[in-house]
Design an enzyme around this catalytic site. Structure first.
Site, PDB file in Angstrom:
ATOM      1  N   LYS A  74      41.770  33.374  18.181  1.00  0.00           N
ATOM      2  CA  LYS A  74      42.665  34.286  18.911  1.00  0.00           C
ATOM      3  C   LYS A  74      43.328  35.294  17.977  1.00  0.00           C
ATOM      4  O   LYS A  74      43.964  36.221  18.433  1.00  0.00           O
ATOM      5  CB  LYS A  74      43.680  33.512  19.738  1.00  0.00           C
ATOM      6  N   LYS A 113      33.990  32.069  13.401  1.00  0.00           N
ATOM      7  CA  LYS A 113      34.432  31.266  14.548  1.00  0.00           C
ATOM      8  C   LYS A 113      35.244  32.114  15.537  1.00  0.00           C
ATOM      9  O   LYS A 113      35.903  33.077  15.130  1.00  0.00           O
ATOM     10  CB  LYS A 113      35.227  30.031  14.091  1.00  0.00           C
ATOM     11  N   LYS A 127      44.199  32.274   5.373  1.00  0.00           N
ATOM     12  CA  LYS A 127      45.491  32.660   5.949  1.00  0.00           C
ATOM     13  C   LYS A 127      46.358  33.407   4.961  1.00  0.00           C
ATOM     14  O   LYS A 127      47.131  34.281   5.351  1.00  0.00           O
ATOM     15  CB  LYS A 127      46.235  31.425   6.491  1.00  0.00           C
TER      16      LYS A 127
HETATM   17  P1  TYM Z   1      44.197  24.873  16.199  1.00  0.00           P
HETATM   18  O1  TYM Z   1      45.438  24.990  16.995  1.00  0.00           O
HETATM   19  O2  TYM Z   1      43.800  26.020  15.337  1.00  0.00           O
HETATM   20  O3  TYM Z   1      42.975  24.527  17.129  1.00  0.00           O
HETATM   21  C1  TYM Z   1      43.046  23.454  18.059  1.00  0.00           C
HETATM   22  C2  TYM Z   1      41.689  22.791  18.174  1.00  0.00           C
HETATM   23  O4  TYM Z   1      40.688  23.743  18.582  1.00  0.00           O
HETATM   24  C3  TYM Z   1      39.586  23.664  17.704  1.00  0.00           C
HETATM   25  N1  TYM Z   1      38.975  25.006  17.584  1.00  0.00           N
HETATM   26  C4  TYM Z   1      37.681  25.256  17.820  1.00  0.00           C
HETATM   27  N2  TYM Z   1      36.670  24.457  18.173  1.00  0.00           N
HETATM   28  C5  TYM Z   1      35.456  25.031  18.344  1.00  0.00           C
HETATM   29  N3  TYM Z   1      35.217  26.354  18.176  1.00  0.00           N
HETATM   30  C6  TYM Z   1      36.217  27.198  17.798  1.00  0.00           C
HETATM   31  N4  TYM Z   1      35.976  28.499  17.653  1.00  0.00           N
HETATM   32  C7  TYM Z   1      37.517  26.655  17.612  1.00  0.00           C
HETATM   33  N5  TYM Z   1      38.721  27.189  17.259  1.00  0.00           N
HETATM   34  C8  TYM Z   1      39.601  26.157  17.254  1.00  0.00           C
HETATM   35  C9  TYM Z   1      40.169  23.213  16.373  1.00  0.00           C
HETATM   36  O5  TYM Z   1      39.199  22.647  15.543  1.00  0.00           O
HETATM   37  C10 TYM Z   1      41.185  22.217  16.839  1.00  0.00           C
HETATM   38  O6  TYM Z   1      40.570  20.977  17.083  1.00  0.00           O
HETATM   39  N6  TYM Z   1      45.680  22.071  12.346  1.00  0.00           N
HETATM   40  C11 TYM Z   1      45.254  22.038  13.739  1.00  0.00           C
HETATM   41  C12 TYM Z   1      46.265  21.379  14.659  1.00  0.00           C
HETATM   42  C13 TYM Z   1      46.692  20.036  14.217  1.00  0.00           C
HETATM   43  C14 TYM Z   1      45.959  18.826  14.306  1.00  0.00           C
HETATM   44  C15 TYM Z   1      46.793  17.816  13.771  1.00  0.00           C
HETATM   45  C16 TYM Z   1      44.682  18.534  14.784  1.00  0.00           C
HETATM   46  C17 TYM Z   1      47.907  19.745  13.647  1.00  0.00           C
HETATM   47  N7  TYM Z   1      47.951  18.384  13.378  1.00  0.00           N
HETATM   48  C18 TYM Z   1      46.362  16.490  13.687  1.00  0.00           C
HETATM   49  C19 TYM Z   1      44.262  17.205  14.710  1.00  0.00           C
HETATM   50  C20 TYM Z   1      45.084  16.197  14.174  1.00  0.00           C
HETATM   51  C21 TYM Z   1      45.037  23.467  14.207  1.00  0.00           C
HETATM   52  O7  TYM Z   1      45.608  24.391  13.700  1.00  0.00           O
HETATM   53  O8  TYM Z   1      44.252  23.555  15.322  1.00  0.00           O
END
Ligand code: TYM
Length: 337
Positions: free
Chosen positions: A205, A202, A120
């Site tokens: 978006k 991966k 990032k």
């Molecule tokens: P975020 O918003 O980027 O993504 C949300 C969830 O989607 C999953 N994910 C994927 N899984 C499979 N293939 C992909 N290409 C893919 N892209 C995204 C992510 O692994 C995630 O589970 N930091 C986290 C949000 C968060 C969080 C938390 C999660 C904040 N606090 C506490 C769990 C527990 C995030 O940015 O996810």
């Protein structure tokens, strides 16, 4: 004598998703879909992780709209607010407070190793803020506040979960039993849905439009994106993520969305070509997303309902969060209020 049954306490789950725009099929398969599947068996809390989102600059009106849209999509994907606690992270002030405390139990070296920070900061070189650096600490606090046992996430969050466990163990080592040390929960297929254009990365978006399916894409757009998806010149449908990442990704998407195992899905394409594979993945994606999109359109019109969901969610989450925060503050030595 009649035996009285003590109810077995359900294990607790916490997870979150950032409102950074419309979620992708990767978010849906890796996270949202599993949340619904876990709802009956576990005591679940799911949040829109909006505090995390401002590590990258947001336009206020759009940010607000994205946050509401994300809540709408969680409801549309079938989560039941009577069973699961649904809330906005920013409505439960304890998240920011615990993040500060945990910052003082986390080392710079640990944060320096985080691959997401490196990615990032390369992408947003003009805004490498401290929030971006300590983001995993906020995330650790999200999980530890609720004494969660399990955290259903995609594989890209594995490193953050490991650091959360390290922080929990460190604090427990100093003060005794403060936090439950959580485990990650990853689905067998689809824990890492790949980009349609660069299938070794991966699906995300923040990449080019054609590389991801958004959960609100229309059937025509879905068809077009899969038609353009990168495959290879092997001309044989095999599940081999090393040698055939594009084809294997499409097979995984089908397996994840139909619930069939990957061997069975692969076998069903014996003697068939990439055209058949693309048409099958298109059909199952459209079929999965259509009811979610219809429900989403309905829910988004009902702002009163949405308000009641997130208000009640914040209240329930806040009570649990406060308990953990007070427990830690007392252990650290703060004067009680
Ligand atoms: P975020 O918003 O980027 O993504 C949300 C969830 O989607 C999953 N994910 C994927 N899984 C499979 N293939 C992909 N290409 C893919 N892209 C995204 C992510 O692994 C995630 O589970 N930091 C986290 C949000 C968060 C969080 C938390 C999660 C904040 N606090 C506490 C769990 C527990 C995030 O940015 O996810």
């Amino acid at each position: 004598m009649e035996q009285t049954q003590t109810p077995v306490k359900k294990q607790r789950i916490l997870s979150g998703i950032q409102p950074t725009g419309t979620p992708t099929l990767g978010n849906y398969i890796g996270a949202m879909r599993n949340w619904k599947l876990l709802e009956d068996e576990y005591d679940c809390l799911y949040m829109v992780a909006d505090l995390h989102t401002i590590t990258v600059r947001q336009e206020p009106a759009k940010f607000r709209q994205n946050a509401m849209q994300m809540l709408g999509l969680l409801l549309a994907s079938g989560l039941d607010p009577e069973k699961s606690v649904l809330f906005f992270q920013s409505h439960v002030h304890q998240h920011a407070e615990l993040a500060w405390l945990l910052n003082c139990y986390t080392y710079m070296g640990e944060m320096n190793r985080m691959t997401q920070f490196k990615d990032k900061s390369a992408k947003h070189a003009d805004n490498i803020n401290c929030g971006l650096f300590t983001y995993p600490v906020l995330m650790a606090g999200d999980i530890l506040l609720y004494q969660a046992n399990l955290v259903p996430v995609g594989k890209d969050q594995m490193q953050h979960l490991e650091i959360c466990r390290d922080i929990a163990q460190r604090v427990n080592g100093v003060y005794g039993n403060v936090f439950t040390v959580p485990e990650g929960y990853y689905s067998k297929v689809g824990a890492r849905v790949m980009s349609l254009q660069e299938p070794t990365r991966k699906m995300s978006k923040s990449e080019a439009e054609d590389s991801f399916i958004s959960v609100l894409d229309t059937p025509d757009v879905i068809r077009r994106k899969y038609r353009r998806a990168v495959t290879d010149s092997e001309a044989c449908v095999r599940f081999d993520p090393e040698k055939q990442p594009g084809v294997s990704n499409l097979l995984s998407i089908i397996a994840a969305l139909t619930g069939e195992d990957i061997e069975k899905v692969t076998a069903s394409f014996e003697g068939k070509g990439y055209g058949d594979l693309k048409s099958a993945v298109t059909d199952v994606t459209i079929e999965t997303l259509a009811p979610i999109q219809a429900e989403f359109a309905r829910i988004m019109k009902d702002k009163k309902y949405m308000e009641s969901v997130y208000r009640q969610g914040a209240e329930r989450a806040g009570m649990l969060a406060e308990r953990t925060l007070q427990k830690l503050m007392k252990k650290i030595g703060y004067v009680a209020k």
